[in-house]
Design a protein around this motif. Structure first.
Motif, PDB file in Angstrom:
ATOM      1  N   GLY B  98       0.808  -1.221   0.000  1.00  0.00           N
ATOM      2  CA  GLY B  98       0.000   0.000   0.000  1.00  0.00           C
ATOM      3  C   GLY B  98       0.836   1.263   0.000  1.00  0.00           C
ATOM      4  O   GLY B  98       0.320   2.358  -0.107  1.00  0.00           O
ATOM      5  N   ASP B  99       2.138   1.105   0.137  1.00  0.00           N
ATOM      6  CA  ASP B  99       3.011   2.278   0.206  1.00  0.00           C
ATOM      7  C   ASP B  99       4.098   2.161  -0.857  1.00  0.00           C
ATOM      8  O   ASP B  99       4.736   1.122  -0.994  1.00  0.00           O
ATOM      9  N   LEU B 100       4.264   3.248  -1.623  1.00  0.00           N
ATOM     10  CA  LEU B 100       5.233   3.224  -2.725  1.00  0.00           C
ATOM     11  C   LEU B 100       6.491   4.023  -2.421  1.00  0.00           C
ATOM     12  O   LEU B 100       7.361   4.160  -3.247  1.00  0.00           O
ATOM     13  N   THR B 151      -1.473   5.338   6.938  1.00  0.00           N
ATOM     14  CA  THR B 151      -2.546   4.402   6.602  1.00  0.00           C
ATOM     15  C   THR B 151      -2.046   2.974   6.430  1.00  0.00           C
ATOM     16  O   THR B 151      -2.818   2.037   6.496  1.00  0.00           O
TER      17      THR B 151
END
Lengths: 296, 215
Positions: B98-100, B151
């Motif tokens: 979910g995190d780039l 998040t």
């Protein structure tokens, strides 16, 4: 509408809108999704957010195009949708603004690191900004807002792209600074002095900072900017730095707290005062009330 | 100045061409590869790390020094007996699903490699299952998790839970970091350690490896 830069030159202080990303999370954006996905799936939500900021008194409404360069969208395999994503975002905000607020086209970092530090050519980054800004301008934005930059060279490429698309459109450029024991620097090591000089030389009309700090540090950042530039300033502050409670993220600064400190921004003066992560229409309304009270 | 100090100096300046030629020269002078690595390349990278921590230099300088270090290592690597450079231990790292964002994680990878560890970098947007599978497959005693987004912080807990449920929490330690992460958060999800920055990540990994008798 009156000319935006003309109003700034006449010492009018304008209020920007607040957060987009953190608002979208409350409207169902899932972790891992790019915020721009709403532009092609739920543009009615963009209208609702724009309406709530307009009602709060914002003079400037930003488009949901922060990650709208083809380079950034390629992280999500959405680069083929670059046109649609950027155009839809402008149309949604324009519909709500209806000449009561300026539409500002948000342009954030491409997510690439330029050579020699990273592997991306300047030309590639420039072309990506050029493409995005051309779509935004064609769709009818009033202002280009290059924001949250940490690499001065990338910011300069974006400003030059904006100026080549339109020589007359006002260009805002902001960078994000960290408070270090040695002063304020971006992650890539740009000082406020170098940021001010570099952004100004590249042709930005309004410069300053957004994100990364709560309102108290932002007042300090604005004071430093005011010492090294004669350009009009912009500050878009977070509602503090996020605190995690359980699985919830809380931005601690209240509308009253931010508005009270915003008085110092008015005194500097900062020409555009808005919000970034964690700010809501309530924050913007509180800031607008202070600005109105101090200007009349 | 002796040649190893010169390598360290040029590495600190991010001069990859000089580091390359001097590393070759050191090899030709029959200096043991381990000594070139420790007293030249790693010594230089340690200084870079300390300066970065003190805000004397910034990310671009670190990236250039890291590039120079890789150049030097590329000369030394074939000279080590098979597996010799991995003796300091393996670590699997990545940015959680979910995190780039990966600048911070990349920096940690660079510093760990600089300290002589073998780093298996899974990149960004990595699923919890993938972290655990790779750690098992590689027999890596440490998983390093990074996130910039608030998040995606709960994904870190998922990784900790999988390791625990598989009964692997004795063999695999989990260290976490990233802008919104804190010591309290690490404790609350049952992670083994929180690392404030790339330097403390190296220190933490060294400590864990030492405890495990791996160093």
């Amino acid at each position: 509408m009156k000319d935006f830069l003309e109003r700034i030159r006449n010492c009018e202080i304008m209020v920007g809108d607040g957060a987009m990303g953190t608002m979208l999370f409350t409207k169902g954006l899932q972790p891992g999704q790019p915020p721009e996905i709403f532009n092609i799936t739920k543009s009615n939500i963009l209208e609702k957010i724009a309406q709530s900021y307009l009602d709060a008194g914002a003079d400037i409404l930003e488009t949901n195009t922060f990650g709208g360069t083809s380079l950034k969208l390629s992280f999500f395999s959405l680069e083929d949708k670059t046109d649609e994503i950027n155009r839809n975002a402008v149309l949604a905000v324009k519909k709500i603004a209806a000449n009561r607020a300026y539409v500002s086209g948000s342009c954030g970092p491409t997510g690439k690191i330029l050579k020699p530090y990273g592997d991306t050519e300047q030309e590639t980054v420039y072309e990506s900004f050029l493409r995005q800004i051309k779509i935004l301008v064609d769709a009818g934005i009033d202002i280009v807002c290059i924001e949250t930059m940490i690499d001065l060279n990338e910011a300069i490429l974006a400003i030059k792209a904006a100026k080549s698309v339109s020589s007359t459109i006002p260009v805002i450029a902001t960078m994000t600074f960290d408070a270090t024991p040695k002063g304020f620097y971006t992650v890539m090591g740009t000082s406020i002095f170098n940021a001010a000089k570099g952004l100004e030389k590249a042709g930005a009309d309004i410069i300053g900072s957004n994100c990364g700090n709560g309102i108290e540090n932002m007042v300090r950042i604005a004071q430093e900017f005011s010492k090294v530039t004669t350009l009009p300033l912009i500050i878009q502050s977070n509602a503090g730095l996020p605190i995690i409670q359980g699985t919830e993220t809380i931005y601690p600064e209240t509308p009253e707290f931010m508005a009270e400190r915003a008085k110092e921004l008015v005194n500097i003066p900062v020409s555009v005062i808005g919000g970034c992560c964690g700010t809501t229409p309530e924050h913007i309304k509180a800031i607008k009330d202070i600005v109105n009270a101090m200007q009349h | 100045m002796d040649i190893l100090s010169s390598i360290s100096q040029f590495l600190q300046q991010g001069n990859d061409k000089k580091v390359l030629s001097l590393t070759k020269e050191a090899v030709n002078n029959a200096i043991p590869p381990q000594k070139i690595l420790d007293d030249g390349l790693i010594a230089g990278m340690n200084v870079v790390g300390q300066k970065y921590k003190a805000h004397d230099i910034f990310l671009p300088d670190v990236l250039l020094s890291a590039k120079a270090m890789y150049t030097g290592i590329s000369i030394l690597k074939p000279l080590f007996l098979k597996g010799k450079m991995q003796d300091r231990g393996k670590i699997v790292i990545g940015t959680v699903q979910g995190d780039l964002h990966d600048i911070g994680k990349n920096l940690v990878a660079i510093m760990l490699k600089g300290a002589g560890f073998e780093v298996i970098d899974l990149g960004n947007n990595v699923s919890p299952e993938n972290f655990v599978e790779r750690a098992k497959k590689e027999n890596a005693p440490i998983i390093g998790l990074s996130t910039l987004l608030t998040t995606t912080m709960p994904v870190m807990k998922t990784v900790v839970d999988i390791v625990k449920n598989d009964g692997l929490n004795k063999q695999i330690k989990i260290i976490i970091g990233g802008a919104p992460v804190t010591d309290e958060f690490a404790n609350s999800i049952g992670a083994d350690a929180y690392c404030f920055d790339s330097i403390s990540a190296v220190e933490t990994v060294k400590k864990i490896m030492a405890k495990d008798g791996k160093m």
